[in-house]
Design a protein around this motif. Structure first.
Motif, PDB file in Angstrom:
ATOM      1  N   SER A  29       0.763  13.036  -0.738  1.00 37.92           N
ATOM      2  CA  SER A  29      -0.364  13.200   0.184  1.00 37.92           C
ATOM      3  C   SER A  29      -1.057  11.863   0.450  1.00 37.92           C
ATOM      4  O   SER A  29      -1.391  11.542   1.587  1.00 37.92           O
ATOM      5  CB  SER A  29      -1.349  14.210  -0.397  1.00 37.92           C
ATOM      6  OG  SER A  29      -1.819  13.765  -1.662  1.00 37.92           O
ATOM      7  N   ASP A  83      -2.060   4.151  -5.974  1.00 37.17           N
ATOM      8  CA  ASP A  83      -1.511   4.051  -4.614  1.00 37.17           C
ATOM      9  C   ASP A  83      -0.291   4.954  -4.426  1.00 37.17           C
ATOM     10  O   ASP A  83      -0.164   5.637  -3.428  1.00 37.17           O
ATOM     11  CB  ASP A  83      -1.105   2.610  -4.313  1.00 37.17           C
ATOM     12  CG  ASP A  83      -2.261   1.809  -3.731  1.00 37.17           C
ATOM     13  OD1 ASP A  83      -3.045   2.402  -2.970  1.00 37.17           O
ATOM     14  OD2 ASP A  83      -2.380   0.615  -4.043  1.00 37.17           O
ATOM     15  N   GLY A  84       0.603   4.899  -5.368  1.00 37.94           N
ATOM     16  CA  GLY A  84       1.782   5.766  -5.302  1.00 37.94           C
ATOM     17  C   GLY A  84       1.668   6.817  -6.381  1.00 37.94           C
ATOM     18  O   GLY A  84       0.716   6.829  -7.155  1.00 37.94           O
ATOM     19  N   LEU A  85       2.615   7.741  -6.415  1.00 39.03           N
ATOM     20  CA  LEU A  85       2.587   8.760  -7.448  1.00 39.03           C
ATOM     21  C   LEU A  85       3.296   8.194  -8.680  1.00 39.03           C
ATOM     22  O   LEU A  85       4.469   7.850  -8.605  1.00 39.03           O
ATOM     23  CB  LEU A  85       3.287  10.026  -6.948  1.00 39.03           C
ATOM     24  CG  LEU A  85       2.958  11.289  -7.732  1.00 39.03           C
ATOM     25  CD1 LEU A  85       1.477  11.610  -7.616  1.00 39.03           C
ATOM     26  CD2 LEU A  85       3.792  12.448  -7.232  1.00 39.03           C
ATOM     27  N   GLY A 130      -4.240  15.467   1.462  1.00 36.57           N
ATOM     28  CA  GLY A 130      -4.528  14.039   1.568  1.00 36.57           C
ATOM     29  C   GLY A 130      -5.869  13.800   2.243  1.00 36.57           C
ATOM     30  O   GLY A 130      -6.682  13.020   1.766  1.00 36.57           O
ATOM     31  N   VAL A 160      -1.353   9.862   4.300  1.00 40.24           N
ATOM     32  CA  VAL A 160      -2.612   9.437   4.929  1.00 40.24           C
ATOM     33  C   VAL A 160      -2.607   7.914   5.113  1.00 40.24           C
ATOM     34  O   VAL A 160      -3.072   7.398   6.115  1.00 40.24           O
ATOM     35  CB  VAL A 160      -3.831   9.910   4.109  1.00 40.24           C
ATOM     36  CG1 VAL A 160      -5.123   9.395   4.720  1.00 40.24           C
ATOM     37  CG2 VAL A 160      -3.856  11.433   4.042  1.00 40.24           C
ATOM     38  N   ARG A 190      -9.356  12.355   0.524  1.00 43.19           N
ATOM     39  CA  ARG A 190     -10.003  11.144   1.033  1.00 43.19           C
ATOM     40  C   ARG A 190     -11.442  11.424   1.471  1.00 43.19           C
ATOM     41  O   ARG A 190     -12.322  10.592   1.315  1.00 43.19           O
ATOM     42  CB  ARG A 190      -9.187  10.565   2.197  1.00 43.19           C
ATOM     43  CG  ARG A 190      -7.863   9.956   1.753  1.00 43.19           C
ATOM     44  CD  ARG A 190      -8.072   8.720   0.882  1.00 43.19           C
ATOM     45  NE  ARG A 190      -8.679   7.655   1.632  1.00 43.19           N
ATOM     46  CZ  ARG A 190      -7.997   6.747   2.315  1.00 43.19           C
ATOM     47  NH1 ARG A 190      -6.679   6.760   2.301  1.00 43.19           N
ATOM     48  NH2 ARG A 190      -8.616   5.809   2.980  1.00 43.19           N
ATOM     49  N   SER A 230      -5.943   5.935  -4.303  1.00 45.24           N
ATOM     50  CA  SER A 230      -6.459   4.769  -5.005  1.00 45.24           C
ATOM     51  C   SER A 230      -7.951   4.658  -4.738  1.00 45.24           C
ATOM     52  O   SER A 230      -8.400   4.834  -3.607  1.00 45.24           O
ATOM     53  CB  SER A 230      -5.752   3.513  -4.523  1.00 45.24           C
ATOM     54  OG  SER A 230      -6.473   2.379  -4.946  1.00 45.24           O
ATOM     55  N   VAL A 288       1.188  16.854  -6.747  1.00 47.05           N
ATOM     56  CA  VAL A 288      -0.009  16.170  -7.256  1.00 47.05           C
ATOM     57  C   VAL A 288      -0.498  15.171  -6.210  1.00 47.05           C
ATOM     58  O   VAL A 288       0.261  14.316  -5.775  1.00 47.05           O
ATOM     59  CB  VAL A 288       0.306  15.423  -8.570  1.00 47.05           C
ATOM     60  CG1 VAL A 288      -0.932  14.688  -9.074  1.00 47.05           C
ATOM     61  CG2 VAL A 288       0.829  16.381  -9.627  1.00 47.05           C
ATOM     62  N   PRO A 289      -1.765  15.293  -5.791  1.00 53.23           N
ATOM     63  CA  PRO A 289      -2.278  14.313  -4.822  1.00 53.23           C
ATOM     64  C   PRO A 289      -2.586  12.990  -5.510  1.00 53.23           C
ATOM     65  O   PRO A 289      -2.827  12.949  -6.717  1.00 53.23           O
ATOM     66  CB  PRO A 289      -3.561  14.959  -4.307  1.00 53.23           C
ATOM     67  CG  PRO A 289      -4.013  15.842  -5.419  1.00 53.23           C
ATOM     68  CD  PRO A 289      -2.784  16.280  -6.160  1.00 53.23           C
ATOM     69  N   ASN A 290      -2.547  11.941  -4.730  1.00 54.46           N
ATOM     70  CA  ASN A 290      -2.887  10.634  -5.287  1.00 54.46           C
ATOM     71  C   ASN A 290      -3.779   9.882  -4.322  1.00 54.46           C
ATOM     72  O   ASN A 290      -3.659  10.024  -3.109  1.00 54.46           O
ATOM     73  CB  ASN A 290      -1.607   9.829  -5.566  1.00 54.46           C
ATOM     74  CG  ASN A 290      -0.825   9.512  -4.302  1.00 54.46           C
ATOM     75  OD1 ASN A 290      -0.297  10.406  -3.656  1.00 54.46           O
ATOM     76  ND2 ASN A 290      -0.771   8.249  -3.936  1.00 54.46           N
ATOM     77  N   GLN A 350       0.817  -1.216   0.000  1.00 50.28           N
ATOM     78  CA  GLN A 350       0.000   0.000   0.000  1.00 50.28           C
ATOM     79  C   GLN A 350       0.852   1.268   0.000  1.00 50.28           C
ATOM     80  O   GLN A 350       0.458   2.286  -0.537  1.00 50.28           O
ATOM     81  CB  GLN A 350      -0.913   0.026   1.240  1.00 50.28           C
ATOM     82  CG  GLN A 350      -2.041  -0.984   1.175  1.00 50.28           C
ATOM     83  CD  GLN A 350      -2.692  -1.181   2.533  1.00 50.28           C
ATOM     84  OE1 GLN A 350      -2.453  -0.419   3.468  1.00 50.28           O
ATOM     85  NE2 GLN A 350      -3.513  -2.214   2.645  1.00 50.28           N
ATOM     86  N   GLN A 394       0.230   8.883   0.301  1.00 49.14           N
ATOM     87  CA  GLN A 394       1.061   7.988   1.100  1.00 49.14           C
ATOM     88  C   GLN A 394       1.083   8.390   2.575  1.00 49.14           C
ATOM     89  O   GLN A 394       1.137   7.528   3.448  1.00 49.14           O
ATOM     90  CB  GLN A 394       2.485   7.971   0.536  1.00 49.14           C
ATOM     91  CG  GLN A 394       2.579   7.173  -0.761  1.00 49.14           C
ATOM     92  CD  GLN A 394       3.884   7.416  -1.478  1.00 49.14           C
ATOM     93  OE1 GLN A 394       4.408   8.526  -1.470  1.00 49.14           O
ATOM     94  NE2 GLN A 394       4.415   6.387  -2.096  1.00 49.14           N
TER      95      GLN A 394
END
Lengths: 528, 421
Positions: free
Chosen positions: A448, B175-177, B224, A452, B228, B191, B187-189, A424, A450
């Motif tokens: 961001s 999940d990752g950038l 983040g 959270v 979410r 999943s 840039v936010p990411n 993850q 990662q």
């Protein structure tokens, strides 16, 4: 303050919290346990958090008993064997009981059996089962890696095992790598993790996993594949040409090195190639490794201005030793080690000092690390309140340090949760597709999403046992409840260095579990 | 105060009762200029190198049927549900057919002109290595003829965001950038594969964020959490069958959607309201062994992809008219099937362009008849349309970017206009 929910009177917070605190009956660890030693200084904590994956009681006790220098020397020259319980658990793994050669043979036999099956559905089922078997081998290899990272007292060796696995990265999803991965880590990498750098390079150069991953097994005289030769220079030894290491190799050097490496490959079968009599003595076979003189270019090569006479496999050792003795390699490797252990931008003077030691000792990894960890300016810099040498934990360091603190010495049986957390967080073991390995600096891990995700993992670890004490197949194990992070280790080592904002958040925690989460999610804990 | 993405996200974070609606209003005011500001772009990366020749099929080529004895898709035949579906305008003879697994999801878009294909598309990178070619495509930099230096710097969508400056609201649904979003712009990411439940309650978010106040991580954590929360709210609304911000009565499949389709619907909800440059990747396309024909491995992947893209188009609602989706993959596969009823790493691919405002229903770009002589290295599709030129053409069109800004996104690429938009 900073204790997990000390008595309500001290804080005078809202009564709701008091009620919750009372209801969950939080065990407040006493800071005045018997035989209380002086708490660690901030600098000692930061130093120990880098020599190890993260402190636990055993680390702390050992450090206090023998002191900094002896502690480091023990870590640099660890006993060959881990403690009996860890050894036994590793010996019990399927991956420890079968060689790569046997796995490859079994895989081949199964492929043949599948090909002969009549019904398409049977084939599909058998293929799925074979795939799962491959996945299980990779999981067990990861489990072994995590068991050692969590429980081995030889913490520096295990960190270096990860570091070099990342430096000489292979991807478990390519070709047969999954079947040869366990030996690669065990024999090529971990066995040399604190030894001589050129031995490590040579071991990886002749390891089936690397030969397949970077395609050298495909390379033959007249049909050259330069992939490995290029990465051997760019990623493994000298650093990219024109880069900060001072490396200046040319495309011709890459081609010449590729010629040196021709014929270095694999033989996945039991049969030996037919060779003319004059080549038979030059043929080498060891397990799956094969040097096939019929595929080798026997001409004279020139690498970095150095002439290499064509004579077979010994050329490879000559070329690798040549690469490893270059000042560019000394700087490149020293810089990378310091980036991992010290700071994203390590002090140039420290790197230079390490590089000099590297050259002087013919690439003794332990000597270079000793120079680094005992450097006076480093030790001083770690002790200042706002450290100039911050080091953001990568996902593995975050997960392992958190588990070592939370489950301090408790025997973890199920490593699937940790494997999933690493997935993850974007840093699964053996999951880096590209040969450059995972990034070692903060920018690679602080997106961001990662951050959270780290908070969620902090909660999973802090608020329950996350299934870590189940059996490996996830049948429930003993109910251990949530961990108590407000432990001796916390008071002796972590508490003194906490920031005011983190303490303030602790004071507002509504339960022990939430307090645990806040500690593991705090900015203080994100740094080594 | 300028309206930036960060401010929008902050507004959402501090708890506007229903963050989607007011933010949407702000967006409309801020993006006063038509065109660039309302345009949305989504890149869908099929990782593994999908077998383009079995998706947009050269049905007129006998060579195709000769060299794919077990995996070829039969020629169009209305009576055969396993046959390719002709891709042609009325009365035209079709050179190309579509994989039948995409018929239900993609033909309606094709007929409306919302879908076009660009065959013989791809990169000049000839390493045939998944990771090198993916990296090189995501970086968007020219490939040196020697194949020497790799670029591990920034990605082209990050440079696009930089070029659009305050108007850009990029996001990666991963999940990752990913490499393509790496670079100077933060840039936010996130999943969208998970349950979509909010990770923490307000009090906990406040506690967590409070610890980071004043640190360099503070803005990242705000972003983040905001993302979410948005994802969670949107998932919640979708679960209730409502479509945020719209008066749409029904939301087809909202409750039954699974896998990529659900992800795609959630993605659309976010792209519609909050973001205008998106990225998602879909894996599993490396079909060396038993890839199947009209049914099987590849067909299942295609059905899921098609359902997802159709759901995305549907969920975007009116915003679909300002949206362009590009589907691409690192390379095509060998034109001949291999010894294990699959295909190996090849070269030229087929890129897909979708959008409510495009002039699709066409197979666009330079094309050749597929024969052993026209294959690249007698092995795979040649590349006649470079992906950088194609995307530069799209960005020029939808964002009104001038050549100087395009050159910063794709250095040394001449933009081509394929007439699709």
């Amino acid at each position: 303050m900073g204790a997990p929910l000390p008595t309500v009177g001290i804080r005078g917070r809202v009564s709701l919290l008091a009620a919750i605190a009372a209801a969950v009956a939080i065990a407040v660890p006493t800071a005045s346990s018997p035989a209380k030693a002086a708490p660690l200084s901030r600098g000692e904590l930061r130093w120990l958090s880098r020599v190890t994956f993260g402190i636990d009681s055993a680390t702390l006790a050992r450090y206090r008993t023998i002191g900094r220098e002896k502690f480091l020397d023990e870590q640099l020259h660890p006993p060959a064997d881990d403690p009996p319980r860890l050894l036994a658990a590793i010996a019990a793994l399927q991956v420890s009981r079968q060689t790569a050669q046997a796995r490859i043979a079994a895989n081949r036999a199964e492929q043949q059996r599948i090909a002969a099956l009549a019904a398409e559905t049977d084939k599909q089922q058998a293929r799925t089962a074979l795939n799962q078997a491959g996945g299980q081998v990779v999981y067990e290899t990861a489990k072994r890696h995590l068991m050692r990272a969590l429980a081995s007292p030889s913490q520096l060796r295990e960190q270096l095992t990860w570091f070099w696995m990342n430096h000489f990265s292979v991807f478990s999803g390519k070709a047969n790598v999954r079947w040869t991965l366990a030996e690669y880590e065990e024999r090529a990498v971990r066995a040399h993790a604190l030894g001589r750098f050129s031995d490590l390079v040579l071991a990886t150069a002749t390891a089936p996993a690397m030969l397949e991953y970077l395609d050298n097994a495909q390379s033959a005289a007249g049909r050259i594949n330069e992939n490995y030769a290029r990465e051997l220079m760019e990623l493994h030894t000298l650093g990219v040409s024109g880069g900060a290491s001072g490396s200046t190799y040319t495309q011709t050097d890459v081609q010449e090195l590729a010629r040196v490496l021709t014929g270095v490959g694999l033989n996945l079968t039991d049969a030996a190639p037919r060779l003319p009599p004059n080549q038979q003595a030059l043929y080498v076979r060891a397990g799956l490794f094969e040097f096939n003189p019929a595929r080798h270019d026997f001409g004279t090569k020139t690498v970095l201005g150095h002439t290499i006479a064509g004579r077979g496999l010994p050329e490879v050792e000559e070329a690798i030793v040549l690469l490893c003795r270059q000042p560019a390699t000394a700087r490149f490797i020293s810089f990378k080690l310091a980036t991992y252990f010290v700071a994203d931008a390590p002090p140039p003077a420290l790197v230079e000092k390490m590089a000099r030691t590297f050259l002087k000792t013919d690439g003794s990894i332990a000597a270079v690390l000793r120079e680094m960890f005992l450097d006076r300016s480093l030790i001083a810099a770690l002790d200042v309140p706002e450290p100039t040498l911050e080091k953001f934990k990568d996902p593995l360091q975050f997960v392992v340090s958190s588990m070592r603190l939370a489950y301090d010495g408790k025997w973890i049986t199920n490593h699937h949760p940790a494997v999933n957390w690493l997935q993850q967080l974007g840093e699964p073991l053996y999951g880096r597709v590209t040969p450059d390995g995972y990034p070692l600096t903060e920018a690679g891990w602080s997106s961001s999403g990662q951050l959270v995700r780290r908070f969620e993992i902090a909660r999973a670890i802090g608020s329950g046992n996350a299934g870590l004490f189940n059996e490996d197949d996830n049948t429930p194990g003993p109910g251990t409840g949530f961990p108590m992070l407000g432990s001796r280790v916390f008071f002796d080592a972590i508490d003194p260095a906490l920031s005011a904002r983190t303490r303030e958040a602790f004071g507002r925690a509504s339960s022990q579990q939430e307090w645990n989460m806040l500690l593991l999610a705090s900015p203080d804990w994100m740094q080594r | 105060m300028g309206i930036t993405r960060r401010n929008l996200l902050k507004a959402a974070l501090v708890g506007v009762a229903h963050p989607l609606l007011p933010v949407r209003g702000i967006v409309s005011q801020a993006f006063a200029a038509p065109g660039a500001a309302d345009a949305k772009f989504l890149l869908v990366f099929l990782r593994g190198g999908y077998d383009a020749a079995n998706v947009v099929i050269p049905i007129g080529s006998d060579f195709y049927y000769e060299v794919r004895p077990t995996i070829a898709i039969p020629k169009p035949d209305a009576a055969n549900s396993n046959a390719a579906v002709p891709l042609a305008r009325a009365n035209d003879a079709a050179d190309w057919g579509l994989h039948p697994a995409l018929a239900e999801s993609m033909l309606p878009l094709w007929r409306r002109g919302h879908l076009g294909f660009v065959p013989f598309a791809g990169t000049s990178d000839l390493t045939r290595s998944h990771f090198e070619t993916q990296d090189s495509i995501e970086s968007g930099m020219p490939v040196s003829p020697a194949g020497g230096q790799r670029t591990y710097g920034s990605g082209f969508l990050n440079r696009l965001a930089a070029a659009l400056d305050a108007e850009a609201a990029p996001v990666a649904f991963t999940d990752g950038l990913p490499m393509v979003m790496a670079g100077d712009v933060v840039v936010p990411n996130v999943s969208l594969k998970g349950t979509g439940k909010p990770p923490f309650d307000e009090r906990q978010m406040d506690l967590l964020a409070g610890m980071y106040a004043g640190t360099r991580f503070q803005p990242l954590i705000s972003e983040g959490f905001a993302l979410r929360k948005t994802v969670a709210e949107q998932a919640e609304m979708m679960a209730q069958g409502g479509t945020p911000g719209e008066m749409q009565a029904a939301n087809r499949n909202a409750l039954t959607a699974r896998g990529f389709e659900l992800e795609a619907r959630r993605m659309a909800g976010l792209m519609k309201e909050k973001f205008n440059i998106g990225f998602i990747d879909v894996g599993g396309w490396d079909t060396h062994v038993n890839q199947g024909g009209a049914q099987g491995q590849l067909a299942n992947l295609l059905a899921s992809l098609g359902d997802g893209l159709a759901a995305f188009a549907d969920q975007m609602g009116p915003a679909w008219n300002q949206t362009v989706v590009c589907v691409l993959s690192e390379f095509g596969r060998t034109f001949r099937e291999n010894g294990t009823r699959g295909t190996d790493h090849g070269h030229g691919s087929v890129h897909w362009i979708l959008g409510g405002g495009i002039s699709g229903g066409r197979v666009a770009g330079e094309q050749v008849a597929v024969t052993p002589q026209t294959l690249n290295q007698n092995r795979d599709f040649p590349v006649l349309t470079e992906y950088r030129s194609m995307l530069a053409g799209i960005f020029r069109r939808i964002y009104s970017l001038d050549s100087a800004r395009l050159a910063r996104i794709f250095p040394n690429a001449a933009s081509v206009d394929l007439g699709l938009l």
